[in-house]
Design a protein around this motif. Structure first.
Motif, PDB file in Angstrom:
ATOM      1  N   THR A 343       0.837  -1.204   0.000  1.00 47.19           N
ATOM      2  CA  THR A 343       0.000   0.000   0.000  1.00 47.19           C
ATOM      3  C   THR A 343       0.872   1.254   0.000  1.00 47.19           C
ATOM      4  OG1 THR A 343      -1.750  -1.161   1.182  1.00 47.19           O
ATOM      5  CG2 THR A 343      -1.780   1.240   1.278  1.00 47.19           C
ATOM      6  N   ASN A 344       1.936   1.206   0.767  1.00 44.57           N
ATOM      7  CA  ASN A 344       2.846   2.353   0.799  1.00 44.57           C
ATOM      8  C   ASN A 344       3.563   2.541  -0.535  1.00 44.57           C
ATOM      9  OD1 ASN A 344       2.246   3.087   3.439  1.00 44.57           O
ATOM     10  ND2 ASN A 344       3.716   1.581   4.267  1.00 44.57           N
ATOM     11  N   ARG A 345       3.974   1.451  -1.135  1.00 47.35           N
ATOM     12  CA  ARG A 345       4.678   1.577  -2.416  1.00 47.35           C
ATOM     13  C   ARG A 345       3.756   2.184  -3.475  1.00 47.35           C
ATOM     14  NH1 ARG A 345       7.089  -3.491  -0.766  1.00 47.35           N
ATOM     15  NH2 ARG A 345       5.718  -4.763  -2.065  1.00 47.35           N
ATOM     16  N   VAL A 346       2.520   1.745  -3.457  1.00 46.04           N
ATOM     17  CA  VAL A 346       1.552   2.292  -4.414  1.00 46.04           C
ATOM     18  C   VAL A 346       1.340   3.781  -4.139  1.00 46.04           C
ATOM     19  CG1 VAL A 346      -0.880   2.281  -5.079  1.00 46.04           C
ATOM     20  CG2 VAL A 346       0.367   0.129  -4.900  1.00 46.04           C
ATOM     21  N   ARG A 347       1.201   4.122  -2.899  1.00 44.80           N
ATOM     22  CA  ARG A 347       0.995   5.524  -2.546  1.00 44.80           C
ATOM     23  C   ARG A 347       2.196   6.379  -2.982  1.00 44.80           C
ATOM     24  NH1 ARG A 347      -1.482   7.155   2.439  1.00 44.80           N
ATOM     25  NH2 ARG A 347      -0.593   5.286   3.377  1.00 44.80           N
ATOM     26  N   ASN A 348       3.384   5.861  -2.711  1.00 46.35           N
ATOM     27  CA  ASN A 348       4.581   6.603  -3.104  1.00 46.35           C
ATOM     28  C   ASN A 348       4.644   6.803  -4.608  1.00 46.35           C
ATOM     29  OD1 ASN A 348       5.345   6.789  -0.446  1.00 46.35           O
ATOM     30  ND2 ASN A 348       6.660   4.946  -0.524  1.00 46.35           N
ATOM     31  N   ALA A 349       4.284   5.782  -5.336  1.00 46.32           N
ATOM     32  CA  ALA A 349       4.306   5.916  -6.796  1.00 46.32           C
ATOM     33  C   ALA A 349       3.330   6.987  -7.252  1.00 46.32           C
ATOM     34  CB  ALA A 349       3.968   4.574  -7.442  1.00 46.32           C
ATOM     35  N   LEU A 350       2.170   7.013  -6.631  1.00 46.72           N
ATOM     36  CA  LEU A 350       1.139   7.965  -7.048  1.00 46.72           C
ATOM     37  C   LEU A 350       1.489   9.389  -6.629  1.00 46.72           C
ATOM     38  CD1 LEU A 350      -2.083   5.923  -6.286  1.00 46.72           C
ATOM     39  CD2 LEU A 350      -1.278   6.658  -8.535  1.00 46.72           C
ATOM     40  N   GLU A 351       2.198   9.529  -5.518  1.00 46.48           N
ATOM     41  CA  GLU A 351       2.473  10.873  -4.998  1.00 46.48           C
ATOM     42  C   GLU A 351       3.839  11.390  -5.407  1.00 46.48           C
ATOM     43  OE1 GLU A 351       1.696  10.547  -0.832  1.00 46.48           O
ATOM     44  OE2 GLU A 351      -0.495  10.577  -1.124  1.00 46.48           O
ATOM     45  N   ALA A 352       4.510  10.614  -6.248  1.00 47.16           N
ATOM     46  CA  ALA A 352       5.810  11.066  -6.739  1.00 47.16           C
ATOM     47  C   ALA A 352       5.657  12.348  -7.549  1.00 47.16           C
ATOM     48  CB  ALA A 352       6.461   9.975  -7.589  1.00 47.16           C
ATOM     49  N   HIS A 353       4.537  12.424  -8.262  1.00 48.94           N
ATOM     50  CA  HIS A 353       4.253  13.637  -9.019  1.00 48.94           C
ATOM     51  C   HIS A 353       2.853  14.119  -8.662  1.00 48.94           C
ATOM     52  CE1 HIS A 353       7.092  11.149 -11.344  1.00 48.94           C
ATOM     53  NE2 HIS A 353       7.716  12.311 -11.537  1.00 48.94           N
TER      54      HIS A 353
END
Length: 566
Positions: A343-353
């Motif tokens: 869940t964190n990895r997905v969130r990080n990917a989405l919030e990278a930009h």
DNA sequence: GAAAGAATGAATTGGCAT
DNA sequence: ATGCCAATTCATTCTTTC
């Protein structure tokens, strides 16, 4: 004795018949040897078999002899085989047929003495059935196999004419060889009826499985049809051999390796599997095959019907569900789930930009979402399902798997291995008018009790449930369910299918008046696509227990026939 | 030790272009 | 008919964490 090994006279007769009278008995041998490997749980047994095979004896006879004398008594086995060969040479195998029949029912190995609960009628039957060997002889002279003949006698009862037996055999042959013979008259009408099947032109179910023809999965995978949908098929004609009582209901994964469903169908009296994807009845996919001899008219859904989409099933997710995630259904619920870290990895990917994620990011996120069945539970927060959410999707009451000494991981595993209750209940619903006073159920590979929950939600009273489940935690769950739902019937739990010997099954049936339904889904471990290590097919370590289902079902069928005759 | 996390593809099917 | 690509799948085993 053969019954104890899981191979009834019926099955052997059919297997021989399928391969031609003089053809190789590879199917039988294959099955028997594979079964025997499992049954004895030791390789020494197969070594003994190999030993005698190398001496040129017929494998079927070798296995039988080993069972009769025990594998350590190689001399007796040898004696038996030699005398057996002599009898065969004399071209008079008839007495052996009766022998099998007697052994079948007076097996002295069993802990329980049959005479303790065999009624005088039963004994009379044994005697008179000996007397009927002349009928078998007549049939053999007419060109039928001895097994075929004894099978006919078995199924038709003792007080029938030889002509009737011939009729039975012919009917069975036709039923097996000519699928069109028992096609639904409605479905069999020639083409001017096209409008009727316009809706699902491809979905014409094969009502009988041809051994040569591979099973094809229907597309869409809707079995005999869906509730409240056009195109429902409400009638089929089963092969004669398959008819109840008892009713049986067998389940496994639809996407099994090639040939598996052909084998399953062949061992379950040539009933064609009904393939159904539970995504048509709930919000998660679950492609499964069901082999059963239930009627299929007047099915109904349990109420309330489950939510049809993920967003309806979990309304809180609507708020966070991105437009570019077009899923409305989840994939199959498996035995392992994603970690919280994903869940964190997905969130990080989405919030990278900031702003709308890139196409590459969407692809990554969607891949993870589909692989791990993630749902949106917050801003940029895609999380795996909770156990109770899975319970809901699968049709169980919330917290069904809670307690009983199960960790969260174990709950996921048990849920991933379970029935989808609404789907099973839809199939079982036809039993409700048939058993207003309740039903006796033999439940094999019970797991967390999907069948029991289905019957309960159908409000079909369970007079007796004899359940077999290897996991102590799962047994606890069923026991808890039994108590919490104030069941008035009797629940008996066994841990291992091996405990259900012929004698014990007969004893239970005498005690409760027989079983009305034999239900279960055997282990899919060696069939499931997710298994990278041991996807070894139906003969794999766990999946081979399918043959235990067959063995037990056959004992119940034969005992039912005997009980009804007396 | 128990529980959770991470790593480990292939078989099969359907769709579609060739 | 054939080939390619995408999609899906009742899991097992080893490692890490608590």
């Amino acid at each position: 004795m053969l019954v104890d090994m899981g191979f009834s006279v019926e099955m052997i007769a059919r297997a021989i018949e399928e391969n031609g009278p003089n053809a190789e008995t590879s199917v039988i041998i294959d099955t028997i040897s594979n079964y025997s490997k499992h049954c004895e749980a030791s390789s020494s047994k197969s070594k003994t078999i190999d030993h005698f095979l190398a001496m040129g004896f017929d494998e079927e006879k070798v296995i039988k002899a080993i069972h009769e004398h025990g594998e350590e008594n190689t001399e007796q086995i040898a004696d038996s085989l030699v005398s057996c060969a002599v009898v065969s040479c004399a071209a008079e195998e008839l007495p052996k047929v009766k022998e099998e029949d007697d052994i079948d029912w007076s097996d002295s190995d069993n802990e329980i003495n049959y005479s303790d609960f065999l009624s005088s009628d039963d004994e009379k039957h044994l005697d008179s059935s000996l007397g009927n060997s002349s009928q078998v002889l007549d049939l053999v002279k007419m060109g039928y196999s001895k097994l075929e003949a004894s099978l006919a006698l078995e199924r038709c009862g003792e007080n029938v004419s030889t002509a009737d037996l011939v009729d039975f055999i012919c009917a069975a042959q036709i039923a097996r060889e000519a699928p069109e013979f028992h096609a639904d008259p409605e479905e069999r009408k020639p083409r001017h009826d096209v409008k009727k099947r316009r809706i699902e032109p491809k979905r014409e179910p094969r009502l009988s499985t041809d051994a040569d023809e591979p099973v094809r999965l229907p597309n869409p995978m809707i079995g005999f049809g869906l509730p409240n949908e056009p195109g429902l098929i409400t009638h089929r004609t089963l092969p004669d051999l398959a008819r109840g009582p008892p009713y049986f209901y067998y389940e496994n994964v639809a996407l099994a390796p090639k040939g598996v469903w052909e084998t399953i169908s062949r061992h379950l009296y040539d009933v064609a599997p009904e393939f159904m994807d539970s995504k048509y009845l709930c919000a998660a996919a679950r492609k499964r095959g069901y082999v059963h001899n239930l009627p299929i008219s007047n099915r109904f859904q349990i109420q309330p019907p489950p939510k049809y989409t993920v967003q309806e099933a979990f309304p809180l997710t609507k708020k966070w569900w991105p437009k570019w995630d077009e899923r409305t259904k989840l994939n199959c619920i498996l035995t392992v789930t994603a970690s919280a870290q994903l869940t964190n990895r997905v969130r990080n990917a989405l919030e990278a930009h900031s702003g709308e994620p890139s196409e590459a990011t969407k692809r990554y996120v969607m891949k993870e979402c589909k692989t791990w069945n993630l749902v949106w539970v917050g801003k940029n927060k895609a999380a795996p399902l909770e156990p109770d959410e899975m319970e809901t999707l699968l049709g169980f009451p919330k917290n069904h798997t809670r307690g009983g000494g199960m960790s969260r991981t174990e709950r996921y595993k048990s849920l991933g291995n379970s029935f989808q209750v609404d789907t099973v209940a839809y199939h079982l619903s036809v039993l409700k008018p048939l058993f207003p006073n309740g039903i006796n159920v033999l439940s094999l590979f019970t797991g967390i009790g999907g069948a029991e929950v289905a019957l309960h939600r159908l409000q079909i009273p369970m007079k007796t449930v004899v359940s077999v489940e290897i996991s102590a935690e799962n047994r606890n769950i069923l026991k808890d369910f039994w108590e919490q739902t104030n069941q008035t019937g009797v629940l008996i739990e066994f841990a291992d299918v091996q405990e259900l010997t012929t004698s014990r099954i007969v004893e239970l049936m005498k005690r409760f008046g027989g079983f009305d339904l034999v239900i279960g889904g055997s282990p899919c471990n060696n069939l499931a696509g997710g298994n990278r290590v041991t996807r070894s097919g139906l003969h794999g370590e766990q999946s081979v227990l399918f043959y235990e289902y067959c063995r037990i079902l056959e004992v119940v069928r034969e005992t039912t026939a005997r009980m009804r005759r007396s």
